[in-house]
Design an enzyme around this catalytic site. Structure first.
Site, mmCIF file in Angstrom:
data_model
loop_
_atom_site.group_PDB
_atom_site.id
_atom_site.type_symbol
_atom_site.label_atom_id
_atom_site.label_comp_id
_atom_site.label_asym_id
_atom_site.label_seq_id
_atom_site.Cartn_x
_atom_site.Cartn_y
_atom_site.Cartn_z
ATOM 1 N N PHE A 175 0.833 -1.192 0.000
ATOM 2 C CA PHE A 175 0.000 0.000 0.000
ATOM 3 C C PHE A 175 0.874 1.251 0.000
ATOM 4 O O PHE A 175 2.069 1.195 0.304
ATOM 5 C CB PHE A 175 -0.926 0.016 1.225
ATOM 6 C CG PHE A 175 -0.200 0.047 2.546
ATOM 7 C CD1 PHE A 175 0.083 1.247 3.173
ATOM 8 C CD2 PHE A 175 0.205 -1.134 3.159
ATOM 9 C CE1 PHE A 175 0.761 1.276 4.382
ATOM 10 C CE2 PHE A 175 0.877 -1.113 4.374
ATOM 11 C CZ PHE A 175 1.152 0.096 4.985
ATOM 12 N N CYS A 176 0.259 2.384 -0.370
ATOM 13 C CA CYS A 176 0.950 3.669 -0.363
ATOM 14 C C CYS A 176 -0.105 4.765 -0.235
ATOM 15 O O CYS A 176 -1.278 4.475 0.007
ATOM 16 C CB CYS A 176 1.798 3.848 -1.623
ATOM 17 S SG CYS A 176 0.846 3.758 -3.151
ATOM 18 N N THR A 177 0.267 6.010 -0.399
ATOM 19 C CA THR A 177 -0.648 7.125 -0.132
ATOM 20 C C THR A 177 -1.887 7.087 -1.012
ATOM 21 O O THR A 177 -3.017 7.082 -0.530
ATOM 22 C CB THR A 177 0.076 8.467 -0.308
ATOM 23 O OG1 THR A 177 1.267 8.476 0.463
ATOM 24 C CG2 THR A 177 -0.821 9.621 0.130
#
Length: 301
Positions: A175-177
């Site tokens: 996951f990331c922003t």
């Protein structure tokens, strides 16, 4: 006045990039929109802010481009304009991994909707990896996630080579922003022989917007690349500020540290503070205070 902040990206082949850059730059200037849009042959990536009408118009314009009719975006509200200017850039990659052959337009991992994310990362066989930079992870992440402690996304391939193995780690969730880094990371891992690779659709921002605090497995706040600095559940503004000296996000606890001096240093850059650097920072602080005073005088007249 409030501002609508729109974040979007899509991996899709883009042609006639120079012409599209000129069109978007002119439209954004005309509509008073500020922020950054990146264009590359592999797609586009942007975060912009303006009036709700202006943002809707520029998004509609983007959706007229080939392959972008279904462009998704995430919205939040800011009490002030979070960007200083509008920039439309042409780059080799819309998010820099440094390996041109990695192309999410050719292969990508399995998208996981926010509503299903908790179940995926609760599986003990799944290795959960935060693909953001270390300073972002430090202020918030998902419960039980691994922090690769990278300083830039370019370091992810080296991290993967040293810490992940398709045989030992058959299931990987990332996951990331906003979803862009983990989407490209999933393409990279598939190219390295990993078979079951998942990534959070819409990223942390979509999760915080969608999942209630009672159900959330998120801990802390999410760093964002504008003047809000960080957001929390419901995309409400968070409690972090930026250190003017080094750009690191700082909490109230950091500001209570003896190593913190407004506009001069914080616990993350204090050890590198020389007398010369301190003098430069003090000059900058005086300059900012003078400009602020002049702006106040102008607005009062």
């Amino acid at each position: 006045m409030t501002y609508t902040v729109a974040a979007f990206y899509k991996f899709v082949p883009i042609s006639n990039i120079a012409a599209k850059k000129s069109q978007l730059l002119a439209s954004c200037r005309e509509k008073g929109i500020k922020g950054t849009i990146i264009l590359a042959e592999e797609g586009l990536n942007g975060t912009i802010a303006g009036s709700d009408i202006a943002i809707a118009e520029i998004l509609n314009q983007l959706r007229t481009f080939p392959g972008l009719a279904d462009l998704e975006h995430k919205e939040s509200i800011s009490e002030k304009q979070p960007f200083a200017r509008i920039k439309v850039k042409v780059k080799q990659e819309i998010v820099t991994l440094g390996i041109p052959k990695v192309n999410p337009n050719q292969q990508v991992g399995t998208y996981i909707d926010p509503q299903d994310w908790n179940q995926v990362i609760s599986d003990p066989e799944v290795v959960v990896i935060d693909t953001r930079n270390n300073y972002e992870v430090e202020i918030g992440s998902f419960r039980g996630a691994t922090n690769p402690k990278t300083e830039s996304f370019r370091e992810f391939p080296e991290y993967a080579a040293n810490n992940l193995d398709p045989k030992e780690h058959p299931k990987v969730a990332m996951f990331c922003t906003g979803g862009i880094r983990c989407e490209k990371a999933s393409s990279y891992l598939l190219s390295q022989g990993f078979k079951q690779v998942y990534h959070l659709k819409g990223g942390i921002l979509k999760y915080l917007e969608t999942i209630t605090p009672e159900e959330s497995m998120w801990e802390g706040e999410c760093f964002v690349f504008d003047e809000r600095v960080a957001v929390k559940e419901g995309l409400e503004p968070g409690n972090y500020e930026l250190c003017y000296a080094c750009g690191h996000p700082i909490s109230q606890a950091d500001k209570n540290s003896p190593q913190y001096e407004s506009n001069i240093s914080c616990p993350y850059c204090y050890d590198e503070l020389t007398q010369e650097k301190k003098a430069r920072q003090e000059d900058r602080r005086r300059s900012r205070e003078y400009k602020k005073k002049q702006n106040n005088l102008t607005s009062d007249s």
